[in-house]
Scaffold this motif. Sequence first.
Motif: not given
Length: 267
Positions: A7-9, A72-74, A124-125
């Motif tokens: 899940i890319a920011g 992962a949320m990064a 964990d990212s």
Amino acid sequence: MQPVGLIAGSGSFPLRFAESARAAGHRVIACAHVGETERAIVGFADEVTWVHVGQFGKMVKAFRAAGVAEAAMAGGITKVRVFGGLRPDLLALKYAAKVTSWNDDGLLRFVAGMFESEGIRIIDSTRFCPDIFARKGPYTRRRPDEAQRADVALGLQVARALGALDVGQMVCVKGGSVVAVEAVEGTDRCLRRAGELAGKGVVVVKTAKPQQDMRFDVPCIGPGTIDVAREIGAVVIAVEAGRTLLLDEEETVRRAEKAGIALVGVA
């Protein structure tokens, strides 16, 4: 090996995550956010689905189609975009009534819980790139002097207090006075405000929150941070060792050296 979701920011952290996960043998299935995620993600991930903030159903569908069980949320999402640019789909609306807090921790835990309710565990990212954390000690030849070390100590104290309240992760100090704190505006705007208010000589301190969930919203700095710090005439950047990410270390240190900024990891 199982595919892993991303899940890319914003920023370069999603690129680093994808690169490291692929090096570990995983296919990377990325959901990238329009207006936030760098377009370069298409060269780092195996599959990319572009979404707007709030399109959770579209992300879940993309992950399920690829057989993703963990993601992962990064990278961050600009808070003002959450307030003014949210496009909730049916899945988001299904869970919306469960949102109990609009602060950073509350929203991120809500998002993580929503994905996990749909069968996608948030990991964990930094699982695939643990070496990305800042280490304790100086990175540059230039070191903080005695007065600047006192400003770092004050900045750490204030940043941890603000972090405990989920306000922000960065504080700017000069001459024993706090001149700017990070809130919803983000790192760069906070730095520029510090420069406008205090001029050159600002000491910048960035830490994790005492209650930091290392699955998401991990504080970080990179080359872009150094560029803005140079622009305002900052003299020190101190980051919490072991709990703050130092992205593109070689380039970040090179720019700090060139700008005459003391870059240091503190316990």
